[in-house]
Enzyme design. Structure first.
Site, short mmCIF file in Angstrom:
data_model
loop_
_atom_site.label_atom_id
_atom_site.label_comp_id
_atom_site.label_asym_id
_atom_site.label_seq_id
_atom_site.Cartn_x
_atom_site.Cartn_y
_atom_site.Cartn_z
N SER A 168 0.84 -1.21 0.00
CA SER A 168 0.00 0.00 0.00
C SER A 168 0.87 1.25 0.00
O SER A 168 0.61 2.21 -0.74
CB SER A 168 -0.88 0.03 1.26
OG SER A 168 -1.86 -0.96 1.18
N ARG A 216 -14.13 -6.18 -10.77
CA ARG A 216 -14.22 -5.46 -9.49
C ARG A 216 -14.93 -4.11 -9.65
O ARG A 216 -14.75 -3.43 -10.67
CB ARG A 216 -12.82 -5.32 -8.89
CG ARG A 216 -12.24 -6.72 -8.62
CD ARG A 216 -10.90 -6.68 -8.00
NE ARG A 216 -10.93 -6.06 -6.70
CZ ARG A 216 -9.83 -5.78 -5.99
NH1 ARG A 216 -8.63 -6.06 -6.49
NH2 ARG A 216 -9.92 -5.23 -4.80
N ASP A 274 -7.50 -7.43 4.72
CA ASP A 274 -6.60 -8.28 3.92
C ASP A 274 -6.09 -9.49 4.70
O ASP A 274 -5.51 -10.41 4.11
CB ASP A 274 -5.40 -7.46 3.41
CG ASP A 274 -5.83 -6.42 2.38
OD1 ASP A 274 -6.92 -6.55 1.81
OD2 ASP A 274 -5.05 -5.47 2.15
N LYS A 305 -12.95 -8.64 -3.65
CA LYS A 305 -11.47 -8.54 -3.71
C LYS A 305 -10.97 -9.31 -4.94
O LYS A 305 -11.74 -9.58 -5.85
CB LYS A 305 -10.88 -9.08 -2.41
CG LYS A 305 -11.24 -8.23 -1.19
CD LYS A 305 -10.55 -6.88 -1.22
CE LYS A 305 -10.94 -6.05 -0.03
NZ LYS A 305 -10.45 -4.67 -0.14
C1 S3P Z 1 -5.74 -0.89 -0.01
C2 S3P Z 1 -7.02 -0.80 0.52
C3 S3P Z 1 -7.89 -1.95 0.73
C4 S3P Z 1 -7.08 -3.25 0.71
C5 S3P Z 1 -6.14 -3.32 -0.45
C6 S3P Z 1 -5.14 -2.18 -0.39
C7 S3P Z 1 -4.96 0.34 -0.17
O1 S3P Z 1 -8.84 -2.02 -0.32
O2 S3P Z 1 -7.95 -4.37 0.71
O3 S3P Z 1 -5.43 -4.54 -0.43
O4 S3P Z 1 -3.73 0.26 -0.38
O5 S3P Z 1 -5.54 1.42 -0.08
P1 S3P Z 1 -10.21 -1.18 -0.30
O6 S3P Z 1 -9.89 0.27 -0.41
O7 S3P Z 1 -10.99 -1.66 -1.49
O8 S3P Z 1 -10.88 -1.52 1.01
#
Ligand code: S3P
Length: 430
Positions: A20, A119, A315, A342
């Protein structure tokens, strides 16, 4: 990949850089004035999708062994890409980059792989259109997205769902909008974008789930160190907890409060995890972790996970489900309907694969319930090409009777290249 039952884990593993945070360093450094150096950038395929898209927009990015050098374009210097941008498997790439593309006065089309095309994108299309971008989505909700941007106006947006990708997309568009963009989150999601935008000099404030960013923000290049990925660490932590006589050292793990819920839940359930050398790096808390085998047990207060905490361990639900099969008292996970959109429908992927390992599990539309102290029987696991399903069931294979075969196991490269060899390097098998 064939996984044999293991005896114990001992040693240390170097983690990939946080996925992230890495996406965000590349995006924000590209928009900054000057040359940024990013150390520990993730080796994951997803983060390389972000780099490829940025290169196609004209950003110069050099990769050395453990460092990225990014020449920022100072918010206004992107070129019209000659090709359709490809976000691959990465929801973060398409959703966050779309916010930036909404601020550009040219037209871009962005697409992704088969999983990404399934998605939902309306969640970003709706607020970005409100800001003034012209966006065409396939069947009004899906990629490919064609975005013609520019001349954005700030908005006040109450997010209907908790999503850090959506929040970040709007914040990035806010950098190009006239006025102050104000976002309100239903519950706190990971705040890496807010912390990093501040680190790069943006005019951004955050208070009680309300974030405000000024369109006049100027970004200045930084030297940034990316911590290890807690979501990748979670698989190794789980394996160490589950196997007797095990001990694992992990260096520089990001333990941001909006990401570390997995650790807090494990500590509550009785996990032996020691935090060493905890410090703050670019506003992000980071710590070394020493993990030892532990007997986990839930009680009436800790057996049900639901509500606000879910966004902070979304996650980690696949690996938490594997842990649940061994927790005295088991676990119930609710309010996690987002798992169905997801990289795969993760509730289905977990339930189907646990059942094929002969585990009893109850499926809900928004979660699952798993009794503890169950025996797992090795079998063929369908990863559904989902990296976190492949890694969670690899850990299941370590504690199962007989061998476990993970189909399409190469998908682990999406977030954790060399996962199998790194895990094998600390594992002694039965
Ligand atoms: C993420 C946010 C989450 C997470 C993804 C990474 C991010 O998704 O599940 O693996 O880096 O901002 P969502 O924003 O769809 O909840």
């Amino acid at each position: 990949m064939i996984i044999s039952p293991a005896k114990f884990i001992k040693g240390s593993i170097s983690l990939p850089g946080d996925k992230s945070i890495s996406h965000r360093t590349a995006l924000i450094a590209s928009l900054a004035n000057g040359t940024s150096e990013i150390e520990g950038f993730a080796t994951s395929l997803d983060c390389h999708s972000t780099l490829n898209c940025l290169r196609n927009l004209g950003v110069s990015i050099q990769e050395t062994k453990n460092k990225l050098i990014i020449e920022g374009i100072n918010k206004t210097g992107f070129y019209t890409p000659k090709i359709t941008l490809d976000a691959g498997n990465s929801g973060s790439t398409i959703r966050m980059l779309s916010g930036i593309l909404a601020g550009q006065s040219f037209t871009t089309t962005i697409t992704g792989d088969e999983s990404l095309l399934r998605r939902p994108m309306k969640r970003i299309v709706t607020p970005l259109r409100q800001m003034g971008a012209n966006i065409q989505a396939t069947n009004s909700d899906f990629a490919p997205l064609t975005i013609s941007g520019g001349n954005l106006q700030a908005i006040k947006y109450d997010m209907p769902i908790a999503s850090a990708q959506v929040k970040s997309s709007i914040l990035f568009a806010g950098l190009f909008a006239e006025g102050n963009t104000i976002i309100s989150e239903p519950t706190a999601t990971r705040n890496h974008s807010e912390l990093m935008l501040k680190e790069f000099g943006a005019n951004i404030t955050s208070k009680a789930n309300i974030i405000t960013i000024s369109g006049e923000s100027k970004l200045t290049a930084c030297h940034y160190n990316v911590p290890g990925d807690i979501s990748s660490a979670a698989f190794l932590i789980a394996a160490t907890i589950l196997l007797p006589n095990s001990e694992l050292f992990l260096q520089s793990v990001g333990i941001n409060p909006t990401r570390r819920a997995i650790l807090d839940v494990l500590l509550q359930l009785g996990a032996n995890i020691e935090f060493i050398n905890t410090h703050i790096q670019h506003g992000e808390p980071v710590s070394d972790l020493l993990i030892k085998s532990s007997n986990l047990a839930s009680n009436d207060n800790t057996r049900i996970l639901k509500g606000n905490i879910i966004a902070n361990l979304i996650d980690e639900v696949p690996i938490l489900s594997i842990l649940a099969t061994q927790i005295k008292g088991g676990l119930v996970i609710r309010d996690a309907g987002e798992l169905r959109v997801k990289e795969s429908d993760r509730i289905r992927s977990i339930v189907d694969n646990l059942r094929s390992m002969k585990v009893e599990v109850e499926e809900y539309s928004d979660g699952l319930a798993i009794n503890g102290e169950q025996n797992l029987i090795g079998t063929e696991i369908n990863s559904m090409n989902d990296h976190r399903i492949a890694m969670a069931f690899t850990v299941a294979g370590l504690i199962a009777k007989n061998n476990t075969k993970i189909i399409n196991s190469e998908c682990v490269d999406i977030s954790f290249p060399n996962f199998f060899s790194k895990l094998a390097s600390v594992t002694t098998y039965l």
